[in-house]
Design a protein around this motif. Structure first.
Motif, mmCIF file in Angstrom:
data_model
loop_
_atom_site.group_PDB
_atom_site.id
_atom_site.type_symbol
_atom_site.label_atom_id
_atom_site.label_comp_id
_atom_site.label_asym_id
_atom_site.label_seq_id
_atom_site.Cartn_x
_atom_site.Cartn_y
_atom_site.Cartn_z
ATOM 1 N N VAL A 1 0.664 -1.211 0.038
ATOM 2 C CA VAL A 1 -0.163 -0.170 -0.164
ATOM 3 C C VAL A 1 0.922 1.426 -0.062
ATOM 4 O O VAL A 1 0.898 2.330 -1.105
ATOM 5 N N MET A 2 1.955 0.930 1.014
ATOM 6 C CA MET A 2 2.587 2.227 1.264
ATOM 7 C C MET A 2 3.981 3.226 -0.303
ATOM 8 O O MET A 2 3.807 3.782 -0.797
ATOM 9 N N ALA A 3 3.899 1.536 -0.517
ATOM 10 C CA ALA A 3 4.977 2.010 -2.387
ATOM 11 C C ALA A 3 4.047 1.936 -3.302
ATOM 12 O O ALA A 3 4.420 2.884 -3.714
ATOM 13 N N ALA A 4 2.989 1.654 -3.055
ATOM 14 C CA ALA A 4 1.954 2.094 -3.826
ATOM 15 C C ALA A 4 1.842 3.709 -4.028
ATOM 16 O O ALA A 4 1.640 4.291 -5.412
ATOM 17 N N SER A 5 1.621 4.006 -3.418
ATOM 18 C CA SER A 5 1.355 5.415 -2.426
ATOM 19 C C SER A 5 2.321 6.486 -3.145
ATOM 20 O O SER A 5 2.385 7.418 -4.269
ATOM 21 N N ALA A 6 3.588 5.661 -3.015
ATOM 22 C CA ALA A 6 4.944 6.856 -3.296
ATOM 23 C C ALA A 6 4.920 6.478 -4.867
ATOM 24 O O ALA A 6 5.280 7.557 -5.306
ATOM 25 N N ALA A 7 4.729 5.221 -5.270
ATOM 26 C CA ALA A 7 5.136 4.987 -6.600
ATOM 27 C C ALA A 7 4.487 6.402 -7.250
ATOM 28 O O ALA A 7 4.841 6.702 -8.127
ATOM 29 N N TRP A 8 3.205 6.366 -7.099
ATOM 30 C CA TRP A 8 2.393 7.349 -7.795
ATOM 31 C C TRP A 8 2.985 8.742 -7.616
ATOM 32 O O TRP A 8 2.845 9.336 -8.204
ATOM 33 N N GLY A 9 3.189 8.685 -6.876
ATOM 34 C CA GLY A 9 3.939 10.470 -6.336
ATOM 35 C C GLY A 9 5.410 10.925 -7.094
ATOM 36 O O GLY A 9 4.772 11.773 -7.820
ATOM 37 N N PHE A 10 5.537 9.444 -7.589
ATOM 38 C CA PHE A 10 7.282 9.739 -8.418
ATOM 39 C C PHE A 10 6.994 10.025 -9.413
ATOM 40 O O PHE A 10 7.379 10.585 -10.551
ATOM 41 N N ALA A 11 6.140 8.750 -10.128
ATOM 42 C CA ALA A 11 5.620 8.841 -11.453
ATOM 43 C C ALA A 11 4.588 9.806 -11.957
ATOM 44 O O ALA A 11 4.803 9.951 -13.203
ATOM 45 N N HIS A 12 3.784 9.987 -10.836
ATOM 46 C CA HIS A 12 2.497 11.449 -11.541
ATOM 47 C C HIS A 12 3.019 12.440 -11.448
ATOM 48 O O HIS A 12 2.895 13.262 -12.322
ATOM 49 N N TRP A 13 3.958 13.165 -10.620
ATOM 50 C CA TRP A 13 4.766 14.367 -10.239
ATOM 51 C C TRP A 13 5.665 14.921 -11.038
ATOM 52 O O TRP A 13 7.060 13.610 -10.448
ATOM 53 N N LYS A 14 5.979 15.868 -11.702
ATOM 54 C CA LYS A 14 7.763 15.595 -11.641
ATOM 55 C C LYS A 14 8.282 16.589 -10.802
ATOM 56 O O LYS A 14 6.956 17.522 -10.900
ATOM 57 N N TRP A 15 8.830 16.545 -9.944
ATOM 58 C CA TRP A 15 9.452 17.523 -9.137
ATOM 59 C C TRP A 15 11.050 17.220 -8.657
ATOM 60 O O TRP A 15 11.194 16.290 -9.514
ATOM 61 N N LYS A 16 11.277 18.601 -8.349
ATOM 62 C CA LYS A 16 12.759 18.825 -7.949
ATOM 63 C C LYS A 16 13.236 17.935 -7.014
ATOM 64 O O LYS A 16 12.817 17.757 -6.051
ATOM 65 N N GLY A 17 14.388 17.250 -7.710
ATOM 66 C CA GLY A 17 15.406 15.850 -7.040
ATOM 67 C C GLY A 17 14.474 14.640 -7.240
ATOM 68 O O GLY A 17 15.070 14.057 -6.290
ATOM 69 N N ARG A 18 13.698 15.049 -7.818
ATOM 70 C CA ARG A 18 13.421 13.018 -7.854
ATOM 71 C C ARG A 18 14.155 12.326 -8.703
ATOM 72 O O ARG A 18 14.402 11.498 -7.691
ATOM 73 N N ASP A 19 14.731 12.543 -9.455
ATOM 74 C CA ASP A 19 15.960 11.612 -9.750
ATOM 75 C C ASP A 19 16.623 11.301 -8.745
ATOM 76 O O ASP A 19 17.814 10.160 -8.557
ATOM 77 N N THR A 20 17.051 12.241 -8.292
ATOM 78 C CA THR A 20 18.087 12.075 -6.813
ATOM 79 C C THR A 20 17.588 10.582 -5.953
ATOM 80 O O THR A 20 17.901 10.155 -5.593
#
Lengths: 280, 310
Positions: A89-108
């Motif tokens: 559950v936590m990973a799916a939610s976080a992965a959506w946060g990573f995949a859906h939005w582009k934010w500064k420092g994400r790739d780091t």
């Protein structure tokens, strides 16, 4: 088909088949000894460890099961299922946060996550034990579950982020233009498409948590709380005079995995190779 | 907002807007990531900071690098590290065996799936089970030796786990037995995805089995084999506790013949009650794995693809 091969090629094929049969035998030997040994008497096992059990008996199983096996089994089941469920559950939610939005420092942050995947648990053992002692959480299931979740999260987020990113943007954007909230898009567009990676991830995590020894050994210290892996480690010395009982115990401990492997082999293979370099 | 959606590039616009105008009915990524982030920060972030602190302290007092000099001069620690180092010799063996198994499977039409499941099976088995079963199998009067004696090769019937000079190599053999399936599957998956044309062209040009796979296949598999090598190197340095613990009753015996760095840390912390030394050794181990992690990233870069370029 076979008619098209020349005779040299045929010998090549036969010898390769022979090598493969040999490799298979080597992979199967411990399993064979374990299962046949569990059905023999101590004497039979010592006299002829390689023979098939001529008069199979289940005394080993009765002895193993009448020991604390059911308790250990239950403990493992509880810890593993709870930890894996929360992780997913936590990973799916976080992965959506990573995949859906582009934010500064994400790739780091994603890079850091990948490097966390290889941090050996033994490195975290002492600080976490100190922390657990401060909280009074040593010998509680919640401590072990919390640690398992933390250790499973980096890989889980990585795998799901990869998958979510491959979902065509047009699908999610269409939903957004129709006025769907982020949550709705996630629930009714993204999740229904994510069956296979979620199953893969569940299996890989279950396998890891079920087989984990070191942390369970340190964090659960009372006998009634032992997980199966910790239990069978001590089981060995307790039954050193009855090898069939040991083998029966090992068979019981392996059986759930084996059944899962037979039915979900595809998911095991994709999941366990998913951490590798892109381009498999 | 709708206007800008229509005029800007539709593939990036909504995401950027979602981040910038987070308040517009959109929460932004933070609440989605927060629970996992907190958990990871606690388990990894807190732990690593605490680990560094503990390794510079003794009973709460700051002692500088004293713990480090104690650990690196501890003969047991040196022994443990040298054992991890010796286990690294299993890595090239694993790479070669996995490559050969993968090629064999790739070339097999009949029963490939069956053999593949068989080769992969050891990799999913729990190490405690493997340890216990191999422990029985390799006894002085165990199944392996009785088979060797029956075949008349009495000289090969060694005391596999009881002889100090032998135990570590036996251990590495067991690790190889388990880990080779992983490499095989990894390499095979890559092999199947290679373009068939080059292979066929080489075959038509008359390249035999060995030439074909050493000159045509192997170079193309380099990234995945390198990945596997690094992965296994990490295993040998920092993930072998389970084997040693189960097969030697937590002692690393006979004598100290199979003590590895993880067991040193475990024993320092929980048997010898010197958590500072354990923390220091753990920090050194973490730094050692860090070197491999850097290699890991290098490979990923060299694979000519970004992380998410599907």
């Amino acid at each position: 088909m076979s008619k098209r091969y020349t005779s040299i090629e045929k010998t090549g094929i036969t010898s390769r088949q022979l090598i493969l049969i040999l490799i298979t035998a080597m992979a199967a030997v411990p399993g064979y000894l374990m299962v046949t040994g569990s059905l023999k008497t101590q004497e039979e096992f010592l006299n002829s460890p390689w023979s098939l059990p001529m008069n199979p008996n289940f005394n080993g199983y009765t002895a193993a099961w009448n020991d604390q096996f059911p308790t250990w089994f239950r403990n493992s089941l509880f810890v593993t299922l709870t930890a894996v469920l929360i992780t997913i559950v936590m990973a799916a939610s976080a992965a959506w946060g990573f995949a859906h939005w582009k934010w500064k420092g994400r790739d780091t942050v994603l890079g850091v996550l990948i490097s966390l995947m290889v941090v050996p648990p033994v490195v975290l053992l002492i600080p976490l034990f100190t922390l657990g002692a401060k909280l009074g959480w040593i010998s509680t299931f919640r401590m072990l579950i919390l640690v398992y979740i933390g250790l499973m999260l980096p890989f889980s987020i990585y795998l799901l982020t990869n998958f979510f990113r491959a979902i065509p943007a047009s699908l999610t954007e269409a939903a957004e233009i129709d006025g769907a909230s982020d949550f709705r898009t996630f629930r009714s567009i993204v999740l229904p498409l994510s069956g296979p990676p979620l199953i893969t991830l569940t299996i890989v995590n279950l396998l890891w948590a079920w087989n984990e020894l070191l942390l369970a050994l340190v964090f659960l210290q009372s006998d009634e709380q032992k997980t199966l892996m910790v239990g069978i480690t001590g089981f060995q010395s307790r039954y050193s005079l009855s090898i069939p009982t040991i083998m029966a115990g090992m068979t019981i401990a392996t059986l759930p995995l084996f059944i899962a492997y037979i039915f979900g082999q595809r998911y095991f293979i994709t999941g366990l190779t998913a951490g590798s370099v892109k381009g498999e | 907002m709708i206007k800008s959606l229509q005029t800007e590039d539709r593939f990036t616009a909504p995401r950027n807007l979602g981040a910038v105008f987070g308040r517009l009915d959109k929460s932004g990524p933070l609440p989605w990531i927060l629970p996992a982030a907190m958990c990871i920060l606690l388990i990894f972030g807190y732990s690593i900071i605490d680990l560094v602190q503990q390794s510079f302290k003794y009973r709460g007092e700051w002692v500088g690098f004293e713990n480090f000099s104690l650990v690196v001069t501890d003969p047991l620690f040196r022994t443990a590290i040298s054992h991890n180092f010796l286990l690294l010799f299993a890595v090239p063996v694993l790479a070669v065996l996995s490559f050969m198994c993968a090629v064999l499977l790739f070339e097999t039409r009949k029963g490939m799936k069956f053999y593949r499941s068989a080769v992969f099976l050891p990799y999913i088995l729990p190490i405690p089970v493997i340890g216990v079963v191999f422990g029985q199998l390799l006894q002085l009067n165990g199944a392996l030796n009785s088979a060797l004696r029956a075949m008349g090769i009495e000289n090969l019937a060694l005391d596999w786990l009881g002889e100090p000079g032998q135990a570590l190599w036996t251990m590495s053999g067991i690790i190889i037995w388990k880990e080779v399936g992983f490499g095989t599957i990894l390499i095979l998956a890559r092999l199947i995805s290679l373009p068939l044309e080059t292979l066929e062209a080489a075959r038509i040009d008359g390249a035999g089995f060995f030439r074909l796979h050493s000159k045509v296949t192997l170079p193309q598999l380099k990234p995945v084999i390198l990945f596997y090598i690094i992965n296994e190197a990490i295993v040998m340095v920092s993930w072998v506790f389970n084997y040693v613990y189960v097969m030697t009753n937590g002692q690393g015996g006979p004598g100290n013949a199979t003590v590895v760095s993880e067991l040193y840390i475990y024993r320092s912390a929980f048997q010898n009650k010197s958590p500072e030394l354990a923390a220091t050794a753990a920090l050194l181990l973490l730094l050692a794995t860090l070197i491999f992690i850097i290699g890991f990233f290098k490979i990923q870069k060299n694979a000519n693809r970004g992380l998410f370029d599907e």
